[in-house]
Design a protein around this motif. Structure first.
Motif, PDB file in Angstrom:
ATOM      1  N   ALA A   1       6.363  -9.049   2.882  1.00 28.75           N
ATOM      2  CA  ALA A   1       4.807  -9.599   1.925  1.00 28.75           C
ATOM      3  C   ALA A   1       5.608 -10.715   1.050  1.00 28.75           C
ATOM      4  O   ALA A   1       4.525 -11.232   0.478  1.00 28.75           O
ATOM      5  CB  ALA A   1       4.356  -8.660   1.507  1.00 28.75           C
ATOM      6  N   GLY A   2       6.726 -10.878   0.838  1.00 27.51           N
ATOM      7  CA  GLY A   2       7.220 -12.019   0.037  1.00 27.51           C
ATOM      8  C   GLY A   2       7.528 -11.607  -1.390  1.00 27.51           C
ATOM      9  O   GLY A   2       8.833 -11.254  -2.111  1.00 27.51           O
ATOM     10  N   VAL A   3       6.378 -10.950  -2.011  1.00 30.01           N
ATOM     11  CA  VAL A   3       6.399 -10.293  -3.300  1.00 30.01           C
ATOM     12  C   VAL A   3       5.547  -9.102  -3.449  1.00 30.01           C
ATOM     13  O   VAL A   3       4.447  -9.433  -2.662  1.00 30.01           O
ATOM     14  CB  VAL A   3       6.392 -11.464  -4.439  1.00 30.01           C
ATOM     15  N   SER A   4       5.667  -8.334  -4.247  1.00 29.27           N
ATOM     16  CA  SER A   4       4.620  -7.246  -4.570  1.00 29.27           C
ATOM     17  C   SER A   4       3.781  -7.799  -5.822  1.00 29.27           C
ATOM     18  O   SER A   4       3.911  -8.863  -6.098  1.00 29.27           O
ATOM     19  CB  SER A   4       5.091  -5.994  -5.141  1.00 29.27           C
ATOM     20  N   GLY A   5       2.878  -6.919  -6.294  1.00 25.58           N
ATOM     21  CA  GLY A   5       1.874  -7.402  -7.272  1.00 25.58           C
ATOM     22  C   GLY A   5       0.614  -8.342  -6.816  1.00 25.58           C
ATOM     23  O   GLY A   5       0.502  -8.255  -5.781  1.00 25.58           O
ATOM     24  N   GLY A   6      -0.158  -8.532  -7.757  1.00 25.65           N
ATOM     25  CA  GLY A   6      -1.441  -9.269  -7.645  1.00 25.65           C
ATOM     26  C   GLY A   6      -2.460  -8.602  -6.800  1.00 25.65           C
ATOM     27  O   GLY A   6      -2.379  -7.447  -6.854  1.00 25.65           O
ATOM     28  N   MET A   7      -2.949  -9.387  -5.676  1.00 26.06           N
ATOM     29  CA  MET A   7      -3.693  -8.735  -4.698  1.00 26.06           C
ATOM     30  C   MET A   7      -3.241  -7.478  -3.861  1.00 26.06           C
ATOM     31  O   MET A   7      -4.123  -7.041  -3.272  1.00 26.06           O
ATOM     32  CB  MET A   7      -4.383  -9.810  -4.078  1.00 26.06           C
ATOM     33  N   LYS A   8      -2.148  -7.330  -4.063  1.00 24.87           N
ATOM     34  CA  LYS A   8      -1.446  -6.142  -3.254  1.00 24.87           C
ATOM     35  C   LYS A   8      -1.885  -4.940  -3.590  1.00 24.87           C
ATOM     36  O   LYS A   8      -2.014  -3.739  -2.929  1.00 24.87           O
ATOM     37  CB  LYS A   8       0.243  -6.208  -3.094  1.00 24.87           C
TER      38      LYS A   8
ATOM     39  N   PRO B   1      -2.674  -3.537   0.533  1.00 29.00           N
ATOM     40  CA  PRO B   1      -3.046  -2.567   1.094  1.00 29.00           C
ATOM     41  C   PRO B   1      -3.635  -1.456   0.176  1.00 29.00           C
ATOM     42  O   PRO B   1      -4.199  -0.438   0.536  1.00 29.00           O
ATOM     43  CB  PRO B   1      -1.798  -2.132   1.847  1.00 29.00           C
ATOM     44  N   GLY B   2      -3.217  -1.577  -1.246  1.00 32.07           N
ATOM     45  CA  GLY B   2      -3.666  -0.555  -1.962  1.00 32.07           C
ATOM     46  C   GLY B   2      -4.899   0.698  -1.847  1.00 32.07           C
ATOM     47  O   GLY B   2      -4.817   1.628  -1.548  1.00 32.07           O
ATOM     48  N   VAL B   3      -5.747  -0.182  -1.510  1.00 35.04           N
ATOM     49  CA  VAL B   3      -7.027   0.666  -1.589  1.00 35.04           C
ATOM     50  C   VAL B   3      -8.004   0.314  -0.145  1.00 35.04           C
ATOM     51  O   VAL B   3      -9.237   0.221  -0.297  1.00 35.04           O
ATOM     52  CB  VAL B   3      -8.256   0.454  -2.729  1.00 35.04           C
ATOM     53  N   SER B   4      -7.110  -0.099   0.878  1.00 37.72           N
ATOM     54  CA  SER B   4      -7.545  -0.277   2.091  1.00 37.72           C
ATOM     55  C   SER B   4      -7.330   0.665   3.237  1.00 37.72           C
ATOM     56  O   SER B   4      -6.771   1.971   2.672  1.00 37.72           O
ATOM     57  CB  SER B   4      -6.909  -1.527   2.527  1.00 37.72           C
ATOM     58  N   THR B   5      -7.840   0.493   4.204  1.00 35.37           N
ATOM     59  CA  THR B   5      -7.619   1.580   5.331  1.00 35.37           C
ATOM     60  C   THR B   5      -6.658   1.248   6.224  1.00 35.37           C
ATOM     61  O   THR B   5      -5.990   0.166   6.269  1.00 35.37           O
ATOM     62  CB  THR B   5      -9.130   1.268   6.260  1.00 35.37           C
TER      63      THR B   5
END
Length: 419
Positions: free
Chosen positions: A172-179, A183-187
């Protein structure tokens, strides 16, 4: 030249022929002048491309704060009190604030784990919930066809604030931000669609622009508004060395630039042989942990070259799905193709190792038996000296060598032309 490398709980001294040594790659030392708490407070007082958090909130609004689950190193308990303080100053009572832990596809937390993550004081004041992949709201699809299905509690709040840590992520390149959202609160289906692109050439550590995984993640911001973020960069001991707050994309990018200044190391040319270690215990406690150093090393080695990985792996492979993928695959390429069809956490790290194998040979110095190492499609060696001897025999007596003593936190990048 004698170089000290971490292996298990000790340092081993290795000799690298001077004529072969192209360089020793290590991260820069951060200059830290603020305490962890001061760093967070200063970030909140100086938001990037955003008003102060308390100036963006209206009394009566319901606020959700999304943070990472127990598998991530973000010190939520050190950040959350300062965020809640600003919300309270804006006229938001504790009863209108909820914390949601982004599980992705990980297991739910116990109450004790939730309390540990936010701290006992905040846990006593705020309602805390795990994300709900079984109860989501569909907001559309990204241009790459990834479904945007987010936990209902997050979508139905008036404002969403995201916490996160910024570190390199190998696809993903980097963590943080929209991550925090994807996938944090996704299905699972959304995560499957997004993460299956990990096999594409541009999906790599440190890359944001033109990275299909990261761009897919950031595109979710066009469908779901995140009001404010607080992201932090951590040191090797997981302490906050700098915090960034404000706009979900711009504050995140500022944090990424700071990360690069610490951990990206430029190289002139790729090497025939790369010697890498995670740095010793606990980073080499198992292969699941050591994989990050191996993945970073792939950015420094020539196609057809050799990576010598020193990782004790005293506790084995470290994760049962990872083990199943590594030991049951008929060949490395099978894992690369299978992860696109059947994305599975644990399996994704095995596939990442297989992708390294498609470019270079892996010589492993570890506590695994030779037979076990071969089952993972790696070449076993009892010690570093024999591994280096074989690598030089294969690549030639004048082969170039790069050494990465802290492979997990060093990202080699080719120097730009003209620099």
């Amino acid at each position: 030249m004698r170089i000290s490398l971490g292996y298990a709980k000790e340092k081993i001294q290795v000799n690298i022929p001077e004529k072969n040594l192209q360089g020793v790659l290590a991260p820069n030392t951060p200059q830290v002048s603020l305490s962890e708490e001061e760093s967070v407070r200063q970030a909140l007082l100086n938001p990037i491309d955003s008003p102060l958090l308390k100036e963006t909130i209206t009394p009566g609004e319901k606020i959700v704060i999304v943070t990472s689950d127990i598998t991530r190193p973000i010190p939520t308990a050190k950040i959350l009190p300062f965020v809640v303080e600003q919300l309270n100053q804006a006229g938001i009572p504790d009863r209108d604030i909820a914390v949601v832990f982004g599980l992705g596809v990980h297991r739910p937390h116990t109450a004790e784990e939730q309390a540990m993550l936010v701290g006992q004081a905040m846990y006593a004041r705020l309602a805390c919930f795990d994300s709900t992949p079984e109860d989501t709201v569909h907001l559309g699809e990204t241009s790459r066809g990834t479904p945007i299905d987010l936990s209902r509690r997050v979508v139905e709040a008036d404002r969403c604030i995201c916490l996160g840590n910024i570190e390199y992520h190998y696809f993903a390149g980097v963590s943080g931000g929209m991550k925090a959202i994807m996938p944090g609160v996704s299905t699972r289906a959304a995560i499957q669609a997004n993460h299956s692109r990990m096999v594409e050439a541009q999906a790599m550590a440190g890359k944001i622009e033109d990275n299909p995984v990261r761009e897919d993640i950031d595109e979710v911001a066009q469908f779901f508004k995140v009001a404010f973020i607080v992201n932090v960069v951590l040191d090797e001991k997981k302490k906050i060395i700098k915090a960034f707050a404000g706009d979900v994309l711009q504050a995140h990018r500022a944090g990424c630039a700071y990360l690069d200044s610490l951990y990206k190391v430029e190289i002139e040319t790729l090497a025939d042989i790369v010697i890498v270690t995670p740095g010793g215990f606990p980073k080499d406690i198992n292969l699941y942990q050591a994989q990050k150093a191996l993945d970073n090393a792939k950015h420094a080695v020539k196609k057809g070259g050799v990576i010598i990985l020193l990782a004790a792996c005293s506790e084995g492979l470290g994760e049962h799905v990872f083990e199943r993928w590594l030991l049951n695959a008929p060949n490395p390429h099978f894992m690369v193709t299978e992860i696109q069809r059947n994305f599975e956490l644990g399996g994704h790290k095995a596939a990442a190792i297989a992708m390294v194998m498609e470019n270079a040979s892996i010589f492993l110095v570890s506590e695994f038996s030779p037979e076990f190492t071969r089952k993972m499609f790696m070449t076993p060696f009892p010690d570093f000296e024999s591994a280096l001897r074989q690598a030089l025999q294969e690549k030639g007596e004048h082969a170039s060598i790069l050494v990465m003593p802290y492979g997990g936190s060093t990202l080699p990048v080719m120097r730009s032309p003209g620099k």
